[in-house]
Design a protein around this motif. Structure first.
Motif, PDB file in Angstrom:
ATOM      1  N   ASP A  66     -34.243 -18.634 -17.727  1.00 40.83           N
ATOM      2  CA  ASP A  66     -34.409 -19.980 -18.301  1.00 40.83           C
ATOM      3  C   ASP A  66     -35.231 -20.574 -17.294  1.00 40.83           C
ATOM      4  O   ASP A  66     -34.745 -21.674 -16.468  1.00 40.83           O
ATOM      5  N   PRO A  67     -36.436 -20.329 -16.838  1.00 40.81           N
ATOM      6  CA  PRO A  67     -37.124 -21.135 -15.991  1.00 40.81           C
ATOM      7  C   PRO A  67     -37.610 -22.524 -16.316  1.00 40.81           C
ATOM      8  O   PRO A  67     -38.378 -22.536 -17.443  1.00 40.81           O
ATOM      9  N   GLN A  68     -37.237 -23.482 -15.759  1.00 40.80           N
ATOM     10  CA  GLN A  68     -37.460 -24.788 -16.181  1.00 40.80           C
ATOM     11  C   GLN A  68     -38.895 -25.149 -15.571  1.00 40.80           C
ATOM     12  O   GLN A  68     -39.422 -24.953 -14.620  1.00 40.80           O
ATOM     13  N   ARG A  69     -39.518 -26.074 -16.306  1.00 44.16           N
ATOM     14  CA  ARG A  69     -40.939 -26.608 -15.972  1.00 44.16           C
ATOM     15  C   ARG A  69     -40.858 -27.469 -14.566  1.00 44.16           C
ATOM     16  O   ARG A  69     -39.935 -27.920 -14.276  1.00 44.16           O
ATOM     17  N   THR A  70     -41.873 -27.342 -13.777  1.00 45.40           N
ATOM     18  CA  THR A  70     -42.036 -27.929 -12.369  1.00 45.40           C
ATOM     19  C   THR A  70     -43.562 -28.014 -12.027  1.00 45.40           C
ATOM     20  O   THR A  70     -44.223 -27.590 -12.750  1.00 45.40           O
ATOM     21  N   ARG A  71     -43.508 -28.430 -10.729  1.00 43.90           N
ATOM     22  CA  ARG A  71     -44.877 -28.613 -10.263  1.00 43.90           C
ATOM     23  C   ARG A  71     -45.256 -27.769  -9.045  1.00 43.90           C
ATOM     24  O   ARG A  71     -44.314 -27.158  -8.474  1.00 43.90           O
ATOM     25  N   GLY A  72     -46.488 -27.735  -8.862  1.00 45.12           N
ATOM     26  CA  GLY A  72     -46.960 -27.041  -7.307  1.00 45.12           C
ATOM     27  C   GLY A  72     -46.846 -25.457  -7.401  1.00 45.12           C
ATOM     28  O   GLY A  72     -46.758 -25.078  -8.459  1.00 45.12           O
ATOM     29  N   TRP A  73     -46.663 -24.919  -6.439  1.00 49.60           N
ATOM     30  CA  TRP A  73     -46.664 -23.205  -6.432  1.00 49.60           C
ATOM     31  C   TRP A  73     -45.448 -22.930  -7.289  1.00 49.60           C
ATOM     32  O   TRP A  73     -45.655 -21.727  -7.939  1.00 49.60           O
ATOM     33  N   ARG A  74     -44.399 -23.571  -7.575  1.00 53.08           N
ATOM     34  CA  ARG A  74     -43.133 -23.099  -8.122  1.00 53.08           C
ATOM     35  C   ARG A  74     -43.720 -22.972  -9.758  1.00 53.08           C
ATOM     36  O   ARG A  74     -43.164 -22.168 -10.162  1.00 53.08           O
ATOM     37  N   ALA A  75     -44.425 -23.416 -10.163  1.00 55.92           N
ATOM     38  CA  ALA A  75     -44.951 -23.379 -11.653  1.00 55.92           C
ATOM     39  C   ALA A  75     -45.593 -22.158 -11.908  1.00 55.92           C
ATOM     40  O   ALA A  75     -45.380 -21.810 -12.888  1.00 55.92           O
ATOM     41  N   PHE A  76     -46.063 -21.886 -10.920  1.00 55.07           N
ATOM     42  CA  PHE A  76     -47.008 -20.463 -11.140  1.00 55.07           C
ATOM     43  C   PHE A  76     -45.819 -19.379 -11.074  1.00 55.07           C
ATOM     44  O   PHE A  76     -45.990 -18.450 -11.956  1.00 55.07           O
ATOM     45  N   VAL A  77     -44.832 -19.264 -10.228  1.00 56.44           N
ATOM     46  CA  VAL A  77     -43.792 -18.301 -10.190  1.00 56.44           C
ATOM     47  C   VAL A  77     -43.150 -18.539 -11.210  1.00 56.44           C
ATOM     48  O   VAL A  77     -42.907 -17.426 -12.302  1.00 56.44           O
ATOM     49  N   ARG A  78     -42.704 -19.664 -11.876  1.00 59.60           N
ATOM     50  CA  ARG A  78     -41.738 -19.773 -13.341  1.00 59.60           C
ATOM     51  C   ARG A  78     -42.583 -19.235 -14.310  1.00 59.60           C
ATOM     52  O   ARG A  78     -42.129 -18.683 -15.307  1.00 59.60           O
ATOM     53  N   GLY A  79     -43.893 -19.673 -14.421  1.00 57.89           N
ATOM     54  CA  GLY A  79     -44.759 -19.421 -15.422  1.00 57.89           C
ATOM     55  C   GLY A  79     -44.941 -17.941 -15.652  1.00 57.89           C
ATOM     56  O   GLY A  79     -44.951 -17.455 -16.718  1.00 57.89           O
ATOM     57  N   VAL A  80     -45.294 -17.398 -14.396  1.00 56.94           N
ATOM     58  CA  VAL A  80     -45.551 -15.801 -14.573  1.00 56.94           C
ATOM     59  C   VAL A  80     -44.354 -15.056 -15.209  1.00 56.94           C
ATOM     60  O   VAL A  80     -44.243 -14.261 -16.013  1.00 56.94           O
ATOM     61  N   VAL A  81     -42.900 -15.511 -14.676  1.00 58.99           N
ATOM     62  CA  VAL A  81     -41.666 -14.844 -15.029  1.00 58.99           C
ATOM     63  C   VAL A  81     -41.700 -15.063 -16.457  1.00 58.99           C
ATOM     64  O   VAL A  81     -41.363 -14.082 -17.380  1.00 58.99           O
ATOM     65  N   SER A  82     -41.902 -16.383 -16.633  1.00 59.77           N
ATOM     66  CA  SER A  82     -41.432 -16.484 -18.227  1.00 59.77           C
ATOM     67  C   SER A  82     -42.474 -15.826 -19.241  1.00 59.77           C
ATOM     68  O   SER A  82     -42.082 -15.367 -20.244  1.00 59.77           O
ATOM     69  N   GLU A  83     -43.871 -16.094 -18.873  1.00 56.77           N
ATOM     70  CA  GLU A  83     -45.056 -15.184 -19.689  1.00 56.77           C
ATOM     71  C   GLU A  83     -44.598 -13.755 -19.556  1.00 56.77           C
ATOM     72  O   GLU A  83     -44.930 -13.081 -20.797  1.00 56.77           O
ATOM     73  N   LEU A  84     -44.225 -13.001 -18.628  1.00 59.72           N
ATOM     74  CA  LEU A  84     -44.050 -11.718 -18.644  1.00 59.72           C
ATOM     75  C   LEU A  84     -42.944 -11.379 -19.591  1.00 59.72           C
ATOM     76  O   LEU A  84     -42.956 -10.557 -20.354  1.00 59.72           O
ATOM     77  N   ASP A 132     -52.688  -3.100 -19.052  1.00 59.12           N
ATOM     78  CA  ASP A 132     -54.049  -3.583 -19.355  1.00 59.12           C
ATOM     79  C   ASP A 132     -54.626  -4.474 -18.523  1.00 59.12           C
ATOM     80  O   ASP A 132     -53.905  -5.808 -18.766  1.00 59.12           O
ATOM     81  N   ARG A 133     -55.295  -4.488 -17.817  1.00 60.95           N
ATOM     82  CA  ARG A 133     -55.783  -5.661 -16.813  1.00 60.95           C
ATOM     83  C   ARG A 133     -56.305  -6.803 -17.481  1.00 60.95           C
ATOM     84  O   ARG A 133     -56.401  -7.947 -17.312  1.00 60.95           O
ATOM     85  N   VAL A 134     -57.100  -6.642 -18.744  1.00 59.26           N
ATOM     86  CA  VAL A 134     -57.698  -7.852 -19.557  1.00 59.26           C
ATOM     87  C   VAL A 134     -56.472  -8.593 -20.051  1.00 59.26           C
ATOM     88  O   VAL A 134     -56.348  -9.842 -19.834  1.00 59.26           O
ATOM     89  N   GLY A 135     -55.565  -7.777 -20.453  1.00 58.54           N
ATOM     90  CA  GLY A 135     -54.587  -8.631 -21.145  1.00 58.54           C
ATOM     91  C   GLY A 135     -53.556  -9.177 -20.241  1.00 58.54           C
ATOM     92  O   GLY A 135     -53.235 -10.200 -20.115  1.00 58.54           O
ATOM     93  N   LEU A 136     -53.599  -8.848 -18.832  1.00 60.36           N
ATOM     94  CA  LEU A 136     -52.758  -9.258 -17.818  1.00 60.36           C
ATOM     95  C   LEU A 136     -53.667 -10.516 -17.128  1.00 60.36           C
ATOM     96  O   LEU A 136     -52.953 -11.760 -16.870  1.00 60.36           O
ATOM     97  N   ALA A 137     -54.985 -10.435 -17.329  1.00 57.72           N
ATOM     98  CA  ALA A 137     -55.673 -11.613 -17.055  1.00 57.72           C
ATOM     99  C   ALA A 137     -55.376 -12.911 -18.146  1.00 57.72           C
ATOM    100  O   ALA A 137     -55.242 -14.056 -17.903  1.00 57.72           O
ATOM    101  N   ARG A 138     -55.502 -12.351 -19.253  1.00 56.34           N
ATOM    102  CA  ARG A 138     -55.200 -13.380 -20.547  1.00 56.34           C
ATOM    103  C   ARG A 138     -53.758 -14.000 -20.079  1.00 56.34           C
ATOM    104  O   ARG A 138     -53.557 -15.157 -20.299  1.00 56.34           O
ATOM    105  N   LEU A 139     -52.851 -13.182 -19.808  1.00 52.99           N
ATOM    106  CA  LEU A 139     -51.437 -13.929 -19.689  1.00 52.99           C
ATOM    107  C   LEU A 139     -51.317 -14.679 -18.382  1.00 52.99           C
ATOM    108  O   LEU A 139     -50.852 -15.955 -18.574  1.00 52.99           O
ATOM    109  N   CYS A 140     -52.298 -14.609 -17.612  1.00 57.11           N
ATOM    110  CA  CYS A 140     -52.321 -15.419 -16.136  1.00 57.11           C
ATOM    111  C   CYS A 140     -52.956 -16.882 -16.757  1.00 57.11           C
ATOM    112  O   CYS A 140     -52.434 -17.801 -16.233  1.00 57.11           O
ATOM    113  N   SER A 141     -53.814 -16.540 -17.482  1.00 62.55           N
ATOM    114  CA  SER A 141     -54.647 -17.710 -18.073  1.00 62.55           C
ATOM    115  C   SER A 141     -53.587 -18.692 -18.658  1.00 62.55           C
ATOM    116  O   SER A 141     -53.805 -19.928 -18.641  1.00 62.55           O
TER     117      SER A 141
END
Ligand code: GLA
Length: 350
Positions: A66-84, A132-141
């Protein structure tokens, strides 16, 4: 099988040329640089993530599920965990240490390096190394657009994931082809970056606005992307959209010319193309700022063969190409094409 510890490195990038073309299905020529972001992950045995950003001494903690929305560098960590997790990867709880030597916000793609290093380290912890590295790039985007609010393209992530020493990457965002182009800087030629010092607070909204303008131009042209648009058709667009589209078409052509110049070792021609790219980004695409202009001027006055803003614009770094014997202005950093993202050596425990 899972691991107790895993580590990953992902480099930043310099885009030699081909700016604001990626989301227009165009061409770009980035390379991964030696500086990057490092993530060390240790399995914690619980269902939580504890992340520490070593450069600013800050921490974040959240439940895996349950990563909640936030800002700054934390948003990247929570976003990556959630999208993975959304992509089906059964992540485990971990302590993450985020470090590296890439300055934040300097236009060298520290965000993409962070996303990519996080992905590789978290996946390695569950023993997924072959992705799949292209898939990973899309996930990061998706992390950038849905968690950070920047509707960026895939340039930065692909450069970080596919970079190789001594090599630039000619990326065709329509055909999705990535071709290595040797980046030979012989006899004392150097590529350097110089930070303008400017961090534009509304950079992501201005970036999104440029992207929306390109979409609008496509609607008016009845084209799927600006890659399909002809110069004649572009000339019939309303004034502002015409300038945006002119930049994109011209920039695609400059990528082709730069690849040709690199192949024949014509570095003075590369310098002229960098200058033309900057002029177009300043006058047609309007992503420069007074601080960036001063930085470009400093490099040109020092004798650079070419200089241009890199990345999304509105601040960040300027790239300069220096001929042999030219003295680099104070504060410049020499950049080299380095390896792409990779795992760091850690022992498999179980
Ligand atoms: C930023 C974005 C990229 C790309 C560049 C401009 O770096 O993240 O996707 O659009 O700007 O070329």
């Amino acid at each position: 099988m899972s691991r107790e510890r895993a580590g990953a490195f992902a480099p930043g990038r310099v885009n030699l040329i081909g700016e604001h073309t990626d989301y227009n299905q165009g061409l770009a020529l980035p390379f991964a640089i030696a500086e990057g972001v490092t993530v060390h992950a240790t399995a914690s045995g619980d269902e939580r993530i504890l992340a520490r950003a070593l450069d600013c001494g800050e921490e974040d903690q959240f439940a895996l599920a349950d990563p909640q929305r936030t800002r700054g560098w934390r948003a990247f960590v929570r976003g990556v965990v959630s999208e993975l997790r959304r992509a089906g990867y059964p992540l485990v709880g971990a302590r993450l240490e985020i470090g590296g030597d890439l300055p934040r916000g300097a236009g060298l793609s520290s965000s993409a390096a962070l996303e990519v290093a996080l992905c590789l380290a978290l996946l390695a912890l569950i023993d997924v190394a072959d992705v799949d590295r292209v898939g990973l790039a899309r996930l990061c985007s998706r992390v950038e657009s849905e968690w950070v609010g920047a509707r960026t393209g895939l340039l930065d992530q692909l450069a970080s994931l596919y970079g190789a020493p001594g090599t630039a990457l000619r990326i065709d965002f329509q055909a999705f082809e990535i071709d290595p182009v040797p980046l030979r800087l012989e006899s004392g030629w150097r590529l350097v970056t110089l930070d303008s010092g400017e961090r534009h607070s509304s950079a992501s909204s201005a970036y999104n606005e440029r992207r929306a303008e390109c979409c609008r131009a496509c609607e008016l042209l009845g084209a799927g992307s600006l890659r399909e648009a002809s110069w004649d058709a572009v000339e019939r667009l309303p004034e502002r959209l015409r300038r945006r589209a002119r930049h994109v078409l011209g920039e695609n052509a400059r990528v082709i010319d730069t690849v040709a110049a690199l192949r024949t070792g014509d570095l003075p021609a590369v310098g002229r193309l960098l200058n033309a790219s900057h002029a177009s980004l300043r006058d047609q695409y309007e992503v420069s700022t007074p601080a960036v202009e001063m930085t470009v001027e400093r490099l040109l006055r020092a004798g650079a063969a070419g200089a241009r803003i890199v990345g999304g614009g509105f601040g960040g770094s300027v790239l300069g190409l220096l001929a042999p014997g030219v003295r680099a202005p104070e504060g410049t950093r020499e950049v080299h094409a380095g390896p792409g993202a990779h795992l760091l050596d850690h022992r498999t425990v179980c």
